[in-house]
Write a protein that holds these residues in place. Structure first.
Motif, PDB file in Angstrom:
ATOM      1  N   ILE A 119      26.359  27.666 -29.683  1.00  0.00           N
ATOM      2  CA  ILE A 119      25.539  26.811 -28.645  1.00  0.00           C
ATOM      3  C   ILE A 119      24.203  27.230 -28.235  1.00  0.00           C
ATOM      4  O   ILE A 119      24.174  28.564 -28.001  1.00  0.00           O
ATOM      5  N   GLY A 120      23.422  26.588 -27.878  1.00  0.00           N
ATOM      6  CA  GLY A 120      22.045  26.986 -27.365  1.00  0.00           C
ATOM      7  C   GLY A 120      21.686  26.201 -26.118  1.00  0.00           C
ATOM      8  O   GLY A 120      22.833  26.369 -25.302  1.00  0.00           O
ATOM      9  N   LEU A 121      20.543  25.698 -25.675  1.00  0.00           N
ATOM     10  CA  LEU A 121      20.315  25.164 -24.584  1.00  0.00           C
ATOM     11  C   LEU A 121      21.236  23.689 -24.575  1.00  0.00           C
ATOM     12  O   LEU A 121      21.320  23.035 -25.440  1.00  0.00           O
ATOM     13  N   HIS A 122      21.827  23.742 -23.341  1.00  0.00           N
ATOM     14  CA  HIS A 122      22.785  22.369 -23.260  1.00  0.00           C
ATOM     15  C   HIS A 122      22.865  22.012 -21.785  1.00  0.00           C
ATOM     16  O   HIS A 122      23.962  21.304 -21.343  1.00  0.00           O
ATOM     17  N   THR A 123      21.839  22.098 -20.939  1.00  0.00           N
ATOM     18  CA  THR A 123      21.681  21.441 -19.799  1.00  0.00           C
ATOM     19  C   THR A 123      21.852  19.994 -20.020  1.00  0.00           C
ATOM     20  O   THR A 123      21.505  19.368 -20.713  1.00  0.00           O
ATOM     21  N   ALA A 124      22.293  19.213 -18.649  1.00  0.00           N
ATOM     22  CA  ALA A 124      22.527  18.124 -18.630  1.00  0.00           C
ATOM     23  C   ALA A 124      21.095  17.161 -18.560  1.00  0.00           C
ATOM     24  O   ALA A 124      20.906  16.155 -19.477  1.00  0.00           O
ATOM     25  N   ASN A 125      19.867  17.732 -18.266  1.00  0.00           N
ATOM     26  CA  ASN A 125      18.674  17.014 -18.488  1.00  0.00           C
ATOM     27  C   ASN A 125      18.146  17.302 -19.862  1.00  0.00           C
ATOM     28  O   ASN A 125      17.586  16.334 -20.597  1.00  0.00           O
ATOM     29  N   TYR A 126      18.507  18.518 -20.339  1.00  0.00           N
ATOM     30  CA  TYR A 126      18.133  18.511 -21.770  1.00  0.00           C
ATOM     31  C   TYR A 126      18.743  17.669 -22.918  1.00  0.00           C
ATOM     32  O   TYR A 126      18.148  16.888 -23.640  1.00  0.00           O
ATOM     33  N   LEU A 127      20.259  17.506 -22.663  1.00  0.00           N
ATOM     34  CA  LEU A 127      20.757  16.685 -23.491  1.00  0.00           C
ATOM     35  C   LEU A 127      20.444  15.188 -23.388  1.00  0.00           C
ATOM     36  O   LEU A 127      20.305  14.382 -24.285  1.00  0.00           O
TER      37      LEU A 127
END
Length: 215
Positions: A137-145
């Motif tokens: 897993i890498g970047l997985h913020t709600a904003n990014y997803l």
């Protein structure tokens, strides 16, 4: 000087997905990572930010899934690229699965509360997450997803790109092979074949990397 290869992972993945990928000694791999999108930033604007990290001349661009879409946008900014290698990705919005094409036409991704849905992170409760996603897993913020889903469905493929090599599994559940045109097919390959079919990729890469004269 070694020929540079820049690698971009898929959505919410880190560059660790390339850990088992081997290339001949005349090539040198460089790994890119997803970063948090700025407010109202388009995929094209985002590509400009990531492209600043590509500093070596005449690179080969490898992108997995959404990373492949991003690499196509980056290629527009780097006219001297050698070729683009797509893995488990698409090279046209027409290669999206039919349900995604309907969402695109109806603009459902602009109507649904994507950030709220993404914040639930339901995938953390799956067995696959515990065995696989925790490691890669890498970047997985709600904003990014939410941004990733919206940009995927809004994406229109560039018409001017050439030198695209597309590798795709015939059991990919995200981007089904029936919608994919002109690709190298990996039998029994799934959407995560960069991880679980790396031996096949390592066998094929020397030949693929030398394919620099595509039209």
């Amino acid at each position: 000087m070694a020929i540079p290869i820049y690698c971009m992972p898929g959505m919410a993945a880190s560059s660790r997905i390339f850990e088992h990928l081997n290339v001949p000694k005349e090539y040198e791999m460089h790994f890119l990572e997803w970063v948090e999108p700025n407010p109202k930033e388009s995929l094209k604007q985002y590509a400009k930010r990531i492209a600043q990290q590509i500093t070596l001349p005449s690179p080969i661009l490898i992108g997995v899934s959404l990373g492949g879409i991003l690499m196509q946008e980056i290629a527009l900014l780097i006219p001297n690229y050698r070729n683009i290698i797509l893995i488990s990705s698409i090279k046209s919005e027409k290669e999206l699965p039919h349900w995604m094409q309907w969402c695109k036409r109806l603009k459902l991704h602009h109507l649904l509360p994507l950030r709220r849905l993404a914040s639930i992170q339901f995938w953390k409760n799956t067995k696959r997450y515990k065995k696989l996603y925790v490691k890669y897993i890498g970047l997985h913020t709600a904003n990014y997803l939410a941004w990733s889903v919206q940009e995927l469905l809004d994406w229109k493929a560039p018409n001017s790109l050439k030198k695209i090599i597309h590798i795709h599994g015939d059991r990919d559940p995200i981007f089904p092979i029936k919608n994919i045109k002109e690709c190298i097919v990996l039998p029994k390959g799934t959407h995560i074949m960069i991880i679980n079919r790396f031996r096949w990729l390592n066998e094929q890469l020397p030949k693929i990397l030398m394919t620099n004269d595509l039209q």
